[in-house]
Design a protein around this motif. Structure first.
Motif, mmCIF file in Angstrom:
data_model
loop_
_atom_site.group_PDB
_atom_site.id
_atom_site.type_symbol
_atom_site.label_atom_id
_atom_site.label_comp_id
_atom_site.label_asym_id
_atom_site.label_seq_id
_atom_site.Cartn_x
_atom_site.Cartn_y
_atom_site.Cartn_z
ATOM 1 N N MET A 1 55.237 50.973 34.978
ATOM 2 C CA MET A 1 54.240 50.744 33.933
ATOM 3 C C MET A 1 54.457 49.401 33.237
ATOM 4 O O MET A 1 53.507 48.744 32.821
ATOM 5 N N SER A 2 55.726 48.969 33.129
ATOM 6 C CA SER A 2 56.003 47.698 32.457
ATOM 7 C C SER A 2 55.400 46.525 33.225
ATOM 8 O O SER A 2 54.908 45.566 32.623
ATOM 9 N N ALA A 3 55.433 46.593 34.572
ATOM 10 C CA ALA A 3 54.833 45.529 35.383
ATOM 11 C C ALA A 3 53.320 45.506 35.192
ATOM 12 O O ALA A 3 52.709 44.432 35.096
ATOM 13 N N LEU A 4 52.717 46.690 35.131
ATOM 14 C CA LEU A 4 51.275 46.762 34.900
ATOM 15 C C LEU A 4 50.918 46.211 33.523
ATOM 16 O O LEU A 4 49.928 45.496 33.360
ATOM 17 N N ARG A 5 51.744 46.546 32.538
ATOM 18 C CA ARG A 5 51.482 46.059 31.183
ATOM 19 C C ARG A 5 51.568 44.534 31.134
ATOM 20 O O ARG A 5 50.778 43.874 30.443
ATOM 21 N N LEU A 6 52.520 43.972 31.878
ATOM 22 C CA LEU A 6 52.636 42.515 31.941
ATOM 23 C C LEU A 6 51.384 41.912 32.569
ATOM 24 O O LEU A 6 50.883 40.875 32.109
ATOM 25 N N SER A 7 50.849 42.571 33.618
ATOM 26 C CA SER A 7 49.611 42.098 34.248
ATOM 27 C C SER A 7 48.460 42.105 33.249
ATOM 28 O O SER A 7 47.624 41.198 33.240
ATOM 29 N N TYR A 8 48.429 43.132 32.411
ATOM 30 C CA TYR A 8 47.375 43.216 31.397
ATOM 31 C C TYR A 8 47.474 42.055 30.413
ATOM 32 O O TYR A 8 46.473 41.396 30.099
ATOM 33 N N PHE A 9 48.683 41.770 29.929
ATOM 34 C CA PHE A 9 48.837 40.712 28.929
ATOM 35 C C PHE A 9 48.683 39.314 29.528
ATOM 36 O O PHE A 9 48.545 38.340 28.792
ATOM 37 N N ASN A 10 48.685 39.229 30.863
ATOM 38 C CA ASN A 10 48.394 37.955 31.517
ATOM 39 C C ASN A 10 46.895 37.699 31.651
ATOM 40 O O ASN A 10 46.484 36.612 32.058
ATOM 41 N N LEU A 11 46.092 38.715 31.328
ATOM 42 C CA LEU A 11 44.642 38.538 31.356
ATOM 43 C C LEU A 11 44.184 37.665 30.201
ATOM 44 O O LEU A 11 44.803 37.642 29.130
ATOM 45 N N LYS A 12 43.080 36.962 30.408
ATOM 46 C CA LYS A 12 42.442 36.260 29.296
ATOM 47 C C LYS A 12 42.046 37.281 28.238
ATOM 48 O O LYS A 12 41.683 38.417 28.557
ATOM 49 N N SER A 13 42.072 36.878 26.999
ATOM 50 C CA SER A 13 41.758 37.809 25.911
ATOM 51 C C SER A 13 40.344 38.363 26.030
ATOM 52 O O SER A 13 40.078 39.498 25.626
ATOM 53 N N SER A 14 39.424 37.593 26.626
ATOM 54 C CA SER A 14 38.041 38.048 26.765
ATOM 55 C C SER A 14 37.898 39.151 27.807
ATOM 56 O O SER A 14 36.920 39.910 27.791
ATOM 57 N N LEU A 15 38.864 39.255 28.734
ATOM 58 C CA LEU A 15 38.793 40.264 29.785
ATOM 59 C C LEU A 15 39.407 41.595 29.362
ATOM 60 O O LEU A 15 39.061 42.646 29.907
#
Length: 458
Positions: A1-15
């Protein structure tokens, strides 16, 4: 889950809010890309950017989320309509981020909603649904309410939830619609309304209006052209509908109009389509009311480059007002652009199809063709030369002897090279069907005593 969370925070804020919004649907729910983008639009999660319209911005957002593997089981049909799902772990991630703002629940669980909920979907419940069961008054800012239940024919009063942006609902009294001034998406399915209420015309911010399975709906209010922001008018299986909105050509933002019913009076003719930049599907019904090619040319189908599905219907023979020669001229004037993927003609009264239907450069991209009850036609166009055609349906054509009688050079040319399904029905004089390659399914019924064998498709 931590890797997925990192992927989320690498998204642009608009996404990020577009991604977390998807938890309004439960795990393993098959979402429709087009619908999701329209929900994003309704909630202001995607907007136009420069010359890029909001639908295209939404498409870019979806594509990036998909490329980053937030979606799975992505499927596309023959015209590019896309469905997808979220993996359970990805859904858990999104839900852990958005918390109580998104709820996908059965009816019995909706009584205990948090005051912080913004988006609700009510799904797959056999319980009788009633809006009064939901504590709307305590919810501070409900933006989305989507009902997916089997409709019960018990009308209830739709609550006045002023901040609502997106609404999908079935049986209800729609008097409260006039209070939903921020509504941008409205979908009525299997509703028992006879006419769309005039209160809909007061929803000045409405972008998407969908009507599905409204069996007794017959008309629209004249004031619908007041909806200057309307971009998508989707009409599905509303069989008693006798007309489309009056002067619909005034809705200059319209990008989708799935059904247009030709009328005899001013404001209901094909000229209303002339300046509309439509895409997706368009089914024009009632063409028996068009008596000359000049009126047909006003539809400007050749200029609608974003259409990928076009269906033309003349109505039943007993009700037809024009002869076969007039129909031939009308169909010739309805020449589309060359980018169609699916095309159909129903109850056409002419004895021959126009030259553009024999022009393989115009129909070259077709993958799906339906010809239904064109009873007077004696010859089909050379559909065997269409390189991408996978599905061909021909029904109710009494004078057809051959499916494709064009000449093919044996050493260099083959017919129907991509065909997978050939459905022939009620062709009493059929004598021959070309051998076809690359197919997997054939259905055949001549409805006569002497049947001609159809070559196997292998």
């Amino acid at each position: 889950m931590s890797a997925l969370r990192l992927s989320y925070f690498n998204l642009k804020s608009s996404l990020r809010p577009c991604f977390t919004f998807c938890t309004v649907f439960p795990k393993d729910f098959e979402m429709v890309k087009e619908n999701i983008i329209q929900f994003w639009m309704a909630n202001g999660l995607v907007t136009s950017r420069g010359n890029l319209q909001m639908e295209h911005v939404g498409n870019e957002v979806w594509n990036e989320l998909n490329q980053r593997s937030f979606f799975q089981e992505v499927k596309s049909d023959f015209v590019g309509n896309i469905t997808f799902k979220m993996h359970d772990l990805v859904h858990d991630l999104a839900h852990s981020i958005i918390g109580e703002e998104c709820v996908a629940s059965k009816v019995s669980s909706l009584a205990d909603l948090s005051i912080r909920v913004h988006h609700i979907s009510c799904l797959d419940s056999k319980e009788k649904f009633d809006c009064n069961m939901i504590p709307f008054k305590k919810i501070e800012s409900l933006r989305t309410f989507l009902e997916f239940n089997e409709p019960f024919k018990n009308s209830y009063v739709l609550p006045s939830v002023t901040p609502l942006r997106a609404l999908r609902i079935s049986f209800c009294h729609l008097s409260a619609l006039k209070n939903l001034m921020h509504l941008r998406y409205l979908e009525l399915y299997m509703s028992d309304i006879r006419t769309l209420p005039a209160s809909v015309c007061r929803l000045q911010k409405l972008q998407t209006l969908k009507l599905e399975g409204c069996d007794i709906l017959s008309s629209f209010p004249k004031q619908l052209t007041q909806l200057h922001d309307l971009r998508h008018l989707v009409i599905i299986a509303c069989r008693r509908l006798t007309s489309t909105p009056f002067r619909i050509g005034e809705l200059t933002c319209l990008k989708t109009l799935t059904t247009f019913i030709v009328g005899s009076k001013t404001g209901f003719g094909l000229v209303e389509l002339h300046n509309l930049q439509l895409g997706g599907k368009l089914h024009i019904k009632g063409l028996q009311k068009v008596s000359n090619e000049e009126d047909a040319k006003q539809a400007n189908l050749i200029g609608k480059k974003d259409l990928n599905r076009l269906y033309l219907s003349w109505g039943d023979y007993p009700n037809s007002q024009v002869g076969g020669l007039d129909a031939e001229r009308v169909l010739e004037a309805l020449e589309p652009h060359s980018g169609l993927k699916s095309f159909g003609v129903q109850c056409y009264m002419g004895t021959q199809f126009p030259p553009w239907m024999r022009n393989t450069s115009i129909l070259n991209g077709l993958v799906h063709i339906i010809l239904y009850d064109c009873k007077n036609c004696r010859q089909l166009p050379p559909f065997g030369k269409l390189p991408y055609l996978t599905n061909l349906y021909v029904s109710g054509m009494r004078d057809i002897k051959y499916i494709d009688d064009d000449f093919y050079e044996p050493a260099t040319e083959k017919a129907f090279t991509s065909l997978k399904k050939l459905v022939l029905w009620d062709l009493p004089n059929l004598e021959k069907v070309l051998e076809v390659e690359g197919g997997s399914e054939v259905r055949y019924n001549k409805c006569c005593q002497t049947c001609v064998a159809v070559p196997s498709i292998c």
